[in-house]
Scaffold this motif. Sequence first.
Motif, PDB file in Angstrom:
ATOM      1  N   LEU A  57       0.851  -1.185   0.000  1.00  0.00           N
ATOM      2  CA  LEU A  57       0.000   0.000   0.000  1.00  0.00           C
ATOM      3  C   LEU A  57       0.891   1.241   0.000  1.00  0.00           C
ATOM      4  O   LEU A  57       1.726   1.406   0.897  1.00  0.00           O
ATOM      5  CB  LEU A  57      -0.897   0.004   1.236  1.00  0.00           C
ATOM      6  CG  LEU A  57      -1.797  -1.219   1.418  1.00  0.00           C
ATOM      7  CD1 LEU A  57      -2.525  -1.139   2.765  1.00  0.00           C
ATOM      8  CD2 LEU A  57      -2.782  -1.339   0.272  1.00  0.00           C
ATOM      9  N   ASP A  61      -0.569   7.755  -1.321  1.00  0.00           N
ATOM     10  CA  ASP A  61      -1.887   7.758  -1.972  1.00  0.00           C
ATOM     11  C   ASP A  61      -3.041   7.689  -0.976  1.00  0.00           C
ATOM     12  O   ASP A  61      -4.201   7.817  -1.371  1.00  0.00           O
ATOM     13  CB  ASP A  61      -2.007   6.566  -2.931  1.00  0.00           C
ATOM     14  CG  ASP A  61      -1.047   6.668  -4.097  1.00  0.00           C
ATOM     15  OD1 ASP A  61      -0.639   7.795  -4.430  1.00  0.00           O
ATOM     16  OD2 ASP A  61      -0.705   5.613  -4.677  1.00  0.00           O
ATOM     17  N   MET A  62      -2.752   7.481   0.291  1.00  0.00           N
ATOM     18  CA  MET A  62      -3.806   7.209   1.262  1.00  0.00           C
ATOM     19  C   MET A  62      -4.463   8.487   1.766  1.00  0.00           C
ATOM     20  O   MET A  62      -3.800   9.467   2.084  1.00  0.00           O
ATOM     21  CB  MET A  62      -3.243   6.426   2.444  1.00  0.00           C
ATOM     22  CG  MET A  62      -2.803   5.032   2.102  1.00  0.00           C
ATOM     23  SD  MET A  62      -2.209   4.167   3.571  1.00  0.00           S
ATOM     24  CE  MET A  62      -1.665   2.636   2.809  1.00  0.00           C
ATOM     25  N   ARG A 122      -6.265   6.312  -2.379  1.00  0.00           N
ATOM     26  CA  ARG A 122      -6.828   5.134  -1.714  1.00  0.00           C
ATOM     27  C   ARG A 122      -7.512   5.629  -0.439  1.00  0.00           C
ATOM     28  O   ARG A 122      -6.866   6.147   0.475  1.00  0.00           O
ATOM     29  CB  ARG A 122      -5.749   4.111  -1.362  1.00  0.00           C
ATOM     30  CG  ARG A 122      -6.286   2.932  -0.519  1.00  0.00           C
ATOM     31  CD  ARG A 122      -5.208   1.908  -0.205  1.00  0.00           C
ATOM     32  NE  ARG A 122      -4.825   1.187  -1.394  1.00  0.00           N
ATOM     33  CZ  ARG A 122      -5.436   0.104  -1.863  1.00  0.00           C
ATOM     34  NH1 ARG A 122      -6.499  -0.390  -1.228  1.00  0.00           N
ATOM     35  NH2 ARG A 122      -5.014  -0.493  -2.948  1.00  0.00           N
ATOM     36  N   ALA A 153      -9.872   3.148  -4.923  1.00  0.00           N
ATOM     37  CA  ALA A 153      -9.579   2.027  -4.033  1.00  0.00           C
ATOM     38  C   ALA A 153      -9.988   2.415  -2.617  1.00  0.00           C
ATOM     39  O   ALA A 153      -9.912   3.588  -2.237  1.00  0.00           O
ATOM     40  CB  ALA A 153      -8.093   1.697  -4.083  1.00  0.00           C
ATOM     41  N   HIS A 154     -10.417   1.434  -1.836  1.00  0.00           N
ATOM     42  CA  HIS A 154     -10.928   1.726  -0.494  1.00  0.00           C
ATOM     43  C   HIS A 154     -10.524   0.591   0.440  1.00  0.00           C
ATOM     44  O   HIS A 154     -10.932  -0.560   0.251  1.00  0.00           O
ATOM     45  CB  HIS A 154     -12.448   1.880  -0.537  1.00  0.00           C
ATOM     46  CG  HIS A 154     -13.044   2.408   0.727  1.00  0.00           C
ATOM     47  ND1 HIS A 154     -14.272   3.053   0.767  1.00  0.00           N
ATOM     48  CD2 HIS A 154     -12.598   2.400   2.006  1.00  0.00           C
ATOM     49  CE1 HIS A 154     -14.540   3.411   2.005  1.00  0.00           C
ATOM     50  NE2 HIS A 154     -13.547   3.014   2.778  1.00  0.00           N
ATOM     51  N   THR A 155      -9.735   0.915   1.434  1.00  0.00           N
ATOM     52  CA  THR A 155      -9.371  -0.043   2.475  1.00  0.00           C
ATOM     53  C   THR A 155     -10.177   0.269   3.723  1.00  0.00           C
ATOM     54  O   THR A 155      -9.998   1.333   4.330  1.00  0.00           O
ATOM     55  CB  THR A 155      -7.862   0.031   2.793  1.00  0.00           C
ATOM     56  OG1 THR A 155      -7.115  -0.296   1.615  1.00  0.00           O
ATOM     57  CG2 THR A 155      -7.499  -0.943   3.898  1.00  0.00           C
TER      58      THR A 155
END
Length: 241
Positions: A57, A61-62, A122, A153-155
């Motif tokens: 990861l 980008d988070m 993300r 994207a999704h965590t």
Amino acid sequence: MLGIRERRNPSPCVARSLQRDLPGEVIADGLHLIERVLPWEAMPATLDGTFAREGDLALADMLFFDTETTGLAGGTGTRAFMIGASDFVPDGLRIRQLMMAHMAAESTMLRTFQSWLTPQTRLVSYNGRCYDAPLLNTRYRLARHASPLPELAHTDLLYPTRRRYRGVWENCKLATIERRALGIVRDDDLPGSEAPAAWLTYLRGGSSHNLKRVLAHNFQDVVTLTRLLMHLAGTDPLATA
């Protein structure tokens, strides 16, 4: 003497009820931006995403995010009046919070949040897949904007947290996990269930005191998300378990 009243200093409770000031910068009519950067230890460029059944990861980008809303039921009658987000910048962990001071600011708040996103973003949340993201998708649709969230994207940290800690502690609520796993104890925290009343009280001309407590609660939420990700990835030296 008749017709003359003694003037007294207001009690602390009365003085508190008259507080109307809000922190941050007014970036549009009725929309406040509160921004702060916390010092943070140097972080690796990538984290091992095995805990989330994902590959590496990219930290850059988070975007960790959490909303404060007018209720938990969802549906078109529920709106987010505050969006908090954190991400890593060269100076540390940046926390940005958008807060509506009246309902007409919603469209501007949604567009501002969208400006923080890129195709590479993300999202990182706690139960955001089932609650925060669908709610925002609905609000974008009602504001006649295309939601940017489904393409990202999704965590969602709720699921790996459940896999690790279900049956270990009494529940997997974020408040429980941050206290048990991260050693975070909140001081004078306003429960999330009281956030809707705090905002509506302010809209009706009441005090901003509890709304500021909602801001503090939301601030800690997005900081906790950052710590929890590090903990699950095995990179948080401050975690207690």
